[in-house]
Design a protein around this motif. Structure first.
Motif, PDB file in Angstrom:
ATOM      1  N   PRO A  39       0.785  -1.170   0.010  1.00 30.33           N
ATOM      2  CA  PRO A  39      -0.097  -0.177  -0.143  1.00 30.33           C
ATOM      3  C   PRO A  39       0.834   1.231   0.050  1.00 30.33           C
ATOM      4  O   PRO A  39       1.828   1.301   0.539  1.00 30.33           O
ATOM      5  CB  PRO A  39      -0.642  -0.189   1.287  1.00 30.33           C
ATOM      6  N   PHE A  40       0.381   2.353  -0.506  1.00 31.25           N
ATOM      7  CA  PHE A  40       1.240   3.542  -0.725  1.00 31.25           C
ATOM      8  C   PHE A  40       1.664   4.148   0.429  1.00 31.25           C
ATOM      9  O   PHE A  40       2.779   4.360   0.638  1.00 31.25           O
ATOM     10  CB  PHE A  40       0.429   4.712  -1.556  1.00 31.25           C
ATOM     11  N   SER A  41       0.887   4.141   1.519  1.00 34.14           N
ATOM     12  CA  SER A  41       1.515   4.354   2.968  1.00 34.14           C
ATOM     13  C   SER A  41       2.633   3.810   3.524  1.00 34.14           C
ATOM     14  O   SER A  41       3.465   4.348   4.082  1.00 34.14           O
ATOM     15  CB  SER A  41       0.208   4.466   3.989  1.00 34.14           C
ATOM     16  N   TRP A  42       2.626   2.530   3.342  1.00 34.02           N
ATOM     17  CA  TRP A  42       3.633   1.547   3.869  1.00 34.02           C
ATOM     18  C   TRP A  42       4.938   1.819   3.067  1.00 34.02           C
ATOM     19  O   TRP A  42       5.941   1.807   3.369  1.00 34.02           O
ATOM     20  CB  TRP A  42       3.277   0.365   3.797  1.00 34.02           C
ATOM     21  N   ALA A  43       4.698   2.006   1.450  1.00 34.70           N
ATOM     22  CA  ALA A  43       5.797   2.336   0.693  1.00 34.70           C
ATOM     23  C   ALA A  43       6.603   3.390   1.097  1.00 34.70           C
ATOM     24  O   ALA A  43       7.846   3.745   1.086  1.00 34.70           O
ATOM     25  CB  ALA A  43       5.345   2.247  -0.736  1.00 34.70           C
ATOM     26  N   VAL A  44       5.739   4.688   1.215  1.00 38.95           N
ATOM     27  CA  VAL A  44       6.443   5.716   1.899  1.00 38.95           C
ATOM     28  C   VAL A  44       7.151   5.854   2.967  1.00 38.95           C
ATOM     29  O   VAL A  44       8.227   6.172   3.529  1.00 38.95           O
ATOM     30  CB  VAL A  44       5.269   6.879   1.802  1.00 38.95           C
ATOM     31  N   PHE A  45       6.426   5.041   4.003  1.00 38.88           N
ATOM     32  CA  PHE A  45       7.053   4.782   5.486  1.00 38.88           C
ATOM     33  C   PHE A  45       8.463   4.032   5.384  1.00 38.88           C
ATOM     34  O   PHE A  45       9.154   4.710   5.785  1.00 38.88           O
ATOM     35  CB  PHE A  45       6.156   3.799   6.350  1.00 38.88           C
ATOM     36  N   TRP A  46       8.549   3.160   4.414  1.00 38.41           N
ATOM     37  CA  TRP A  46       9.748   2.304   4.372  1.00 38.41           C
ATOM     38  C   TRP A  46      11.049   3.119   3.849  1.00 38.41           C
ATOM     39  O   TRP A  46      12.139   3.189   4.077  1.00 38.41           O
ATOM     40  CB  TRP A  46       9.598   1.102   3.675  1.00 38.41           C
ATOM     41  N   TRP A  47      10.405   3.989   2.735  1.00 44.87           N
ATOM     42  CA  TRP A  47      11.239   4.993   2.171  1.00 44.87           C
ATOM     43  C   TRP A  47      11.815   5.832   3.126  1.00 44.87           C
ATOM     44  O   TRP A  47      13.228   6.178   3.261  1.00 44.87           O
ATOM     45  CB  TRP A  47      10.738   5.719   0.991  1.00 44.87           C
ATOM     46  N   ALA A  48      11.052   6.558   3.900  1.00 39.42           N
ATOM     47  CA  ALA A  48      11.362   7.626   5.042  1.00 39.42           C
ATOM     48  C   ALA A  48      12.426   6.735   6.053  1.00 39.42           C
ATOM     49  O   ALA A  48      13.332   7.228   6.618  1.00 39.42           O
ATOM     50  CB  ALA A  48      10.177   7.867   5.761  1.00 39.42           C
ATOM     51  N   ALA A  49      12.175   5.388   6.484  1.00 38.64           N
ATOM     52  CA  ALA A  49      12.998   4.696   7.384  1.00 38.64           C
ATOM     53  C   ALA A  49      14.225   4.537   6.887  1.00 38.64           C
ATOM     54  O   ALA A  49      15.252   4.355   7.537  1.00 38.64           O
ATOM     55  CB  ALA A  49      12.305   3.482   7.775  1.00 38.64           C
ATOM     56  N   PHE A  50      14.259   4.169   5.434  1.00 41.96           N
ATOM     57  CA  PHE A  50      15.727   3.965   4.738  1.00 41.96           C
ATOM     58  C   PHE A  50      16.447   4.950   4.516  1.00 41.96           C
ATOM     59  O   PHE A  50      17.943   4.968   4.633  1.00 41.96           O
ATOM     60  CB  PHE A  50      15.305   3.150   3.325  1.00 41.96           C
TER      61      PHE A  50
END
Length: 255
Positions: A39-50
């Motif tokens: 899902p888009f929200s989780w894709a963004v979250f993991w980008w921010a974490a990485f």
């Protein structure tokens, strides 16, 4: 003499690439976490974490190449090893796959931060050239393989060297657990994105992790053994570079 050692190292990597390519499963069209699967929200979250790890990794790489340019060939070897092993795909969970990661070797030699950059570059090339993974899911894939795996491998290696002093056992364990930790994190990523109707995230984590374990545990053991073999090769043919690595790199003081 140095040229002969470099050529020998490159021939070893090339030979491994050819061997593993010829013996890879034919149904290798699966991916890490494929494009658009999260899902888009989780894709963004993991980008921010990485991204913070990637930025710190760039700084670490810049320092290494500036202060010790002689180690560039070793950085290239670590990247090539990661690329070759992580390109082997065994279909596992729908929308994902099992494969070796190859990040343990670089983490032992250079520490975890440089591998956040080298591993993510490998994942980028695979998503663009081999259709393994994707751009929207690159943050999630990089966090699990290029951040979590190297950090676990590095900490395991340092801890075992202090407690046992057995280098090859430490390298084997570090490489194997760097591999396994990648898939624990991947299982968690999938569980968070797709919690089970009954049991929620915990039940989903057990499901994904259990499916991955069937293929990932033997792969992790094999990767640990192969990493030790590569290390033996480096000791035999690149002793000068390893000596320089030991003197210059904090993450390699016990090598």
């Amino acid at each position: 003499m140095n040229k002969k050692k470099t050529i020998g190292t490159l021939l070893l990597v090339s030979g491994l690439t050819l061997y593993l390519s010829l013996n890879a499963p034919k149904s290798a069209y699966a991916m890490h976490i494929m494009e658009g699967f999260l899902p888009f929200s989780w894709a963004v979250f993991w980008w921010a974490a990485f991204l913070p790890f990637f930025i710190l990794g760039l700084r670490a790489l810049r320092k290494i190449t500036k202060e010790t340019p002689e180690l560039k060939i070793m950085l290239g070897l670590a990247a090539a090893f990661t690329f070759v092993l992580s390109a082997l795909k065994i279909p596992s969970v729908t929308g994902s796959s099992s494969h070796p990661t190859g990040t343990g070797l670089g983490a032992v030699m250079f520490g975890p931060l440089p591998m956040s950059v080298l591993g993510s570059i490998v994942l980028l090339f695979q998503s663009l050239l081999l259709a393994h993974g994707g751009l929207t899911t690159l943050g999630a894939n990089a966090f699990s393989m290029a951040v979590a795996g190297p950090f676990v491998g590095y900490m395991v290696y340092k801890g075992m060297m202090k407690s046992t002093g057995k280098q090859k056992l430490s390298i084997f364990t570090a490489a194997a657990l760097a591999d396994l930790s990648t898939y624990i994190v991947t299982s968690l990523q999938l569980a968070l994105a797709f919690p089970a109707e009954q049991g929620g995230v915990a039940a989903s984590l057990l499901k994904f992790g259990g499916i991955f374990a069937v293929t990932q545990i033997p792969l992790a053991i094999s990767e640990g053994l192969l990493t030790v073999l590569i290390w033996n090769w480096l000791q035999a043919h690149n002793s000068e570079e390893l000596s320089l690595l030991q003197r210059k790199m904090k993450g390699a003081r016990e090598l």
